[in-house]
Design a protein around this motif. Structure first.
Motif, PDB file in Angstrom:
ATOM      1  N   TRP A   1      32.846  54.315  70.257  1.00 41.16           N
ATOM      2  CA  TRP A   1      33.134  52.854  70.699  1.00 41.16           C
ATOM      3  C   TRP A   1      34.833  52.785  70.323  1.00 41.16           C
ATOM      4  CZ3 TRP A   1      31.536  47.900  67.350  1.00 41.16           C
ATOM      5  CH2 TRP A   1      32.561  46.886  67.979  1.00 41.16           C
TER       6      TRP A   1
ATOM      7  N   GLU B   1      24.596  52.242  69.078  1.00 43.41           N
ATOM      8  CA  GLU B   1      24.447  52.715  67.795  1.00 43.41           C
ATOM      9  C   GLU B   1      25.297  53.564  67.062  1.00 43.41           C
ATOM     10  OE1 GLU B   1      20.113  53.366  65.480  1.00 43.41           O
ATOM     11  OE2 GLU B   1      20.965  55.117  66.988  1.00 43.41           O
ATOM     12  N   GLN B   2      26.053  53.194  65.961  1.00 38.84           N
ATOM     13  CA  GLN B   2      26.673  54.075  65.207  1.00 38.84           C
ATOM     14  C   GLN B   2      25.702  54.873  64.626  1.00 38.84           C
ATOM     15  OE1 GLN B   2      28.747  52.570  61.928  1.00 38.84           O
ATOM     16  NE2 GLN B   2      30.164  54.021  61.702  1.00 38.84           N
TER      17      GLN B   2
ATOM     18  N   LEU C   1      25.344  48.373  66.322  1.00 33.40           N
ATOM     19  CA  LEU C   1      26.580  47.720  66.266  1.00 33.40           C
ATOM     20  C   LEU C   1      26.567  46.659  67.357  1.00 33.40           C
ATOM     21  CD1 LEU C   1      29.400  50.221  65.398  1.00 33.40           C
ATOM     22  CD2 LEU C   1      27.878  48.990  63.780  1.00 33.40           C
ATOM     23  N   TRP C   2      26.092  46.812  68.652  1.00 34.65           N
ATOM     24  CA  TRP C   2      26.323  45.596  69.450  1.00 34.65           C
ATOM     25  C   TRP C   2      25.156  45.999  70.389  1.00 34.65           C
ATOM     26  CZ3 TRP C   2      27.279  47.768  74.121  1.00 34.65           C
ATOM     27  CH2 TRP C   2      28.188  48.950  74.185  1.00 34.65           C
TER      28      TRP C   2
ATOM     29  N   LYS D   1      37.679  50.790  69.975  1.00 29.25           N
ATOM     30  CA  LYS D   1      37.730  49.594  69.809  1.00 29.25           C
ATOM     31  C   LYS D   1      39.344  49.120  70.241  1.00 29.25           C
ATOM     32  CE  LYS D   1      35.108  49.026  65.853  1.00 29.25           C
ATOM     33  NZ  LYS D   1      34.812  48.396  64.461  1.00 29.25           N
TER      34      LYS D   1
ATOM     35  N   PRO E   1      33.953  54.143  65.407  1.00 33.39           N
ATOM     36  CA  PRO E   1      32.548  54.493  65.087  1.00 33.39           C
ATOM     37  C   PRO E   1      31.961  55.591  66.246  1.00 33.39           C
ATOM     38  CG  PRO E   1      32.627  52.205  65.797  1.00 33.39           C
ATOM     39  CD  PRO E   1      33.990  52.511  65.595  1.00 33.39           C
TER      40      PRO E   1
ATOM     41  N   ASP F   1      23.501  52.496  62.419  1.00 32.15           N
ATOM     42  CA  ASP F   1      23.215  51.162  62.694  1.00 32.15           C
ATOM     43  C   ASP F   1      23.571  50.576  64.002  1.00 32.15           C
ATOM     44  OD1 ASP F   1      22.772  48.295  61.821  1.00 32.15           O
ATOM     45  OD2 ASP F   1      24.728  47.835  61.029  1.00 32.15           O
TER      46      ASP F   1
END
Length: 354
Positions: A192, A217-218, A241-242, A194, A203, A239
């Motif tokens: 990602w 997902e990270q 992330l979005w 950013k 990440p 995790d």
């Protein structure tokens, strides 16, 4: 040229001939093309098992995969015997041509004749070796030409199945769960970015596309301890992330970036209600392919190819979802996805069961 120089040249020429002969002894048996044909047959004959496994693991789309596997197997049954016969015929002919060469090269290596007298003989043997090498190459080209397109088509499907298997493995290890009746379409290693371009703090993980959402997902190992700037301990960070409903995607672009423009990026722009206005993602698959996948998924084209039907009760829940909160009367603006069990009112916080 001195006798010593002639002697060295003859010695080098003989060693070169012997080396070429060893290569020929393998190539006239057509070992490479035999292995290639064997691998191709293994791939074709194993496709039905791989596709069955994909279905068992939950891949719901491309209902024509099974038919494609059957067609490939039928075609292989037709062309395989001819390929084998052609290889055996060419290999037998060239092995017969090789035997006199083996004898002559062995005789030349054992002769104690004056070097000058051997040079013309060695030159002739070199020409014969090169001629036979040319015959081998021509035979291989001819045989491969008879199944190149078929092999290419098989390899494309094989690669596609490999990507689907990888996606399902990643989903089985993910930190999140798919919604009821939600199915994965594709996944890819991704970063990602950013700020629009990748930097070392962005990440890394997996970008997922399902028939309802796009998710990132990270999933990476990060340093937890360093000694003199050298990482000595790491831990896995995993995790979600979005995520965003496909219906909120307004535009997708594919672009190249990075060193020599070798890196593939996709830029995804969202409408109101999405967690971000725009996302930039560095992916390890062609950006144009993902642009097309996202377009097809949003248009629900994959639903037309379903091999596993959607549960009707789950679909009805979406249709019957309320448009206003029963507690405060506030409008329900969020996208209700098939498989969701409840939604939360953004005004009063009431949890509404579907």
């Amino acid at each position: 040229m001195s006798d010593q120089s002639l002697s060295e040249q003859v010695k080098n020429d003989i060693q070169s001939l012997q080396s070429s002969l060893r290569d020929l002894q393998s190539s006239v048996r057509m070992t490479d093309i035999r292995d290639s044909v064997e691998d191709l047959g293994t791939s074709v004959n194993g496709m039905d098992r791989r596709i069955k496994s994909l279905r068992e693991r939950g891949y719901a789309f491309e209902k024509d995969l099974e038919e494609m596997a059957v067609d490939f197997e039928k075609e292989w049954t037709k062309i395989s015997p001819n390929l084998t016969a052609q290889i055996e015929k060419e290999a037998g002919s060239m092995e017969r041509s090789l035997r006199p060469l083996e004898t002559q090269i062995a005789q030349a290596a054992g002769k104690s004749t004056a070097p000058a007298a051997l040079l013309p003989r060695l030159s002739s043997l070199k020409t014969q070796v090169e001629t036979l090498e040319g015959r081998v190459e021509a035979a291989e080209r001819s045989i491969r030409g008879g199944y190149d397109q078929y092999s290419s088509d098989v390899q494309k499907l094989k690669y596609h199945l490999t990507k689907l298997e990888w996606m399902l493995t990643e989903l089985s290890e993910a930190s999140f769960e798919l919604l009821a009746t939600e199915s994965g379409i594709m996944a890819v290693k991704a970063v990602w970015a950013k700020a629009g371009k990748q930097n070392k703090n962005d990440p890394e993980g997996v970008l997922y596309l399902t028939d309802q959402r796009i998710l990132f997902e990270q999933k990476e190992k990060v340093a937890t301890k360093k000694v003199l700037f050298v990482t000595t301990e790491k831990k896995l960070v995993q995790d979600l992330l979005w995520e965003a409903p496909l219906s909120l995607i307004e535009q997708t672009k594919a672009r190249k970036d990075g060193f020599l423009n070798k890196d593939d990026y996709i830029e995804v722009r969202f409408g109101s209600g999405a967690p971000f206005d725009v996302l930039h993602i560095h992916i390890w698959q062609p950006g144009d392919e993902w642009k097309a996948l996202l377009k097809r998924a949003k248009a629900k084209e994959f639903d037309k190819t379903r091999a596993i039907a959607i549960d009707k009760k789950a679909a009805e829940k979406v249709k019957d979802a309320p448009t206003k909160c029963p507690s405060c009367g506030g409008a329900i603006n969020q996208v209700v996805l098939r498989g969701m069990e409840s939604i939360t009112c953004e005004y009063c916080g009431d949890v509404i069961r579907l």
